[in-house]
Design a protein around this motif. Sequence first.
Motif, PDB file in Angstrom:
ATOM      1  N   GLN A 155      -8.256  22.132  16.424  1.00 24.30           N
ATOM      2  CA  GLN A 155      -8.182  23.654  16.187  1.00 24.30           C
ATOM      3  C   GLN A 155      -8.051  23.761  14.424  1.00 24.30           C
ATOM      4  O   GLN A 155      -7.294  23.060  13.864  1.00 24.30           O
ATOM      5  CB  GLN A 155      -7.127  24.216  16.702  1.00 24.30           C
ATOM      6  CG  GLN A 155      -7.053  25.740  16.520  1.00 24.30           C
ATOM      7  CD  GLN A 155      -6.146  26.323  17.372  1.00 24.30           C
ATOM      8  OE1 GLN A 155      -5.247  25.637  18.176  1.00 24.30           O
ATOM      9  NE2 GLN A 155      -5.850  27.682  17.444  1.00 24.30           N
ATOM     10  N   MET A 156      -8.933  24.451  14.051  1.00 28.88           N
ATOM     11  CA  MET A 156      -8.912  24.707  12.479  1.00 28.88           C
ATOM     12  C   MET A 156      -8.648  25.789  11.859  1.00 28.88           C
ATOM     13  O   MET A 156      -8.866  26.642  12.735  1.00 28.88           O
ATOM     14  CB  MET A 156     -10.399  24.440  12.040  1.00 28.88           C
ATOM     15  CG  MET A 156     -10.835  23.069  12.377  1.00 28.88           C
ATOM     16  SD  MET A 156     -10.124  21.376  11.500  1.00 28.88           S
ATOM     17  CE  MET A 156     -10.716  21.790   9.924  1.00 28.88           C
ATOM     18  N   ASP A 157      -8.066  26.013  10.909  1.00 30.87           N
ATOM     19  CA  ASP A 157      -7.181  27.468  10.593  1.00 30.87           C
ATOM     20  C   ASP A 157      -8.125  27.654   9.250  1.00 30.87           C
ATOM     21  O   ASP A 157      -7.741  26.828   8.315  1.00 30.87           O
ATOM     22  CB  ASP A 157      -5.958  27.234  10.400  1.00 30.87           C
ATOM     23  CG  ASP A 157      -5.525  28.738   9.811  1.00 30.87           C
ATOM     24  OD1 ASP A 157      -6.040  29.675   9.799  1.00 30.87           O
ATOM     25  OD2 ASP A 157      -4.259  28.645   9.365  1.00 30.87           O
ATOM     26  N   TYR A 158      -8.891  28.380   9.092  1.00 34.71           N
ATOM     27  CA  TYR A 158      -9.693  28.618   7.981  1.00 34.71           C
ATOM     28  C   TYR A 158      -9.187  29.974   7.061  1.00 34.71           C
ATOM     29  O   TYR A 158      -9.701  30.267   6.059  1.00 34.71           O
ATOM     30  CB  TYR A 158     -11.329  28.844   8.308  1.00 34.71           C
ATOM     31  CG  TYR A 158     -11.975  27.736   8.845  1.00 34.71           C
ATOM     32  CD1 TYR A 158     -12.470  26.682   8.028  1.00 34.71           C
ATOM     33  CD2 TYR A 158     -12.312  27.628  10.113  1.00 34.71           C
ATOM     34  CE1 TYR A 158     -12.703  25.502   8.504  1.00 34.71           C
ATOM     35  CE2 TYR A 158     -12.871  26.469  10.519  1.00 34.71           C
ATOM     36  CZ  TYR A 158     -13.216  25.451   9.782  1.00 34.71           C
ATOM     37  OH  TYR A 158     -13.725  24.518  10.470  1.00 34.71           O
ATOM     38  N   SER A 159      -8.087  30.505   7.637  1.00 35.37           N
ATOM     39  CA  SER A 159      -7.578  31.600   7.022  1.00 35.37           C
ATOM     40  C   SER A 159      -7.395  31.258   5.650  1.00 35.37           C
ATOM     41  O   SER A 159      -6.428  30.114   5.294  1.00 35.37           O
ATOM     42  CB  SER A 159      -6.391  32.301   7.916  1.00 35.37           C
ATOM     43  OG  SER A 159      -5.397  31.438   7.572  1.00 35.37           O
TER      44      SER A 159
ATOM     45  N   SER B 191      -9.356  30.489   3.103  1.00 36.75           N
ATOM     46  CA  SER B 191     -10.354  29.436   2.751  1.00 36.75           C
ATOM     47  C   SER B 191     -11.183  30.056   1.664  1.00 36.75           C
ATOM     48  O   SER B 191     -11.342  29.387   0.510  1.00 36.75           O
ATOM     49  CB  SER B 191     -11.092  28.683   3.602  1.00 36.75           C
ATOM     50  OG  SER B 191     -11.890  29.637   4.308  1.00 36.75           O
TER      51      SER B 191
END
Length: 84
Positions: free
Chosen positions: A53-57, A59
Amino acid sequence: MTRISVDINDEWLEAAREVLGTDTKVATINEALRSFAVRRKAADILEAFDSVQMDYSGSKDAWRESGGRDLSAFAEEARRDRVA
């Protein structure tokens, strides 16, 4: 390296040779097998990325200029080089 004797469809072999740009039957078969092995490895890598799971918030803010790099200086330089 394994040595085998196998019947191969000549039309498929020629089509593969044209696509792969190889010169010999052996090179064509080896390149075809190598390309499938690379595809499999790439699929495994993508599957690994999908499993995390990736969190791009936030970025967007990390890159300045509205989430991207300002390449206007490169574009201007390319225009100057083209004119010169």
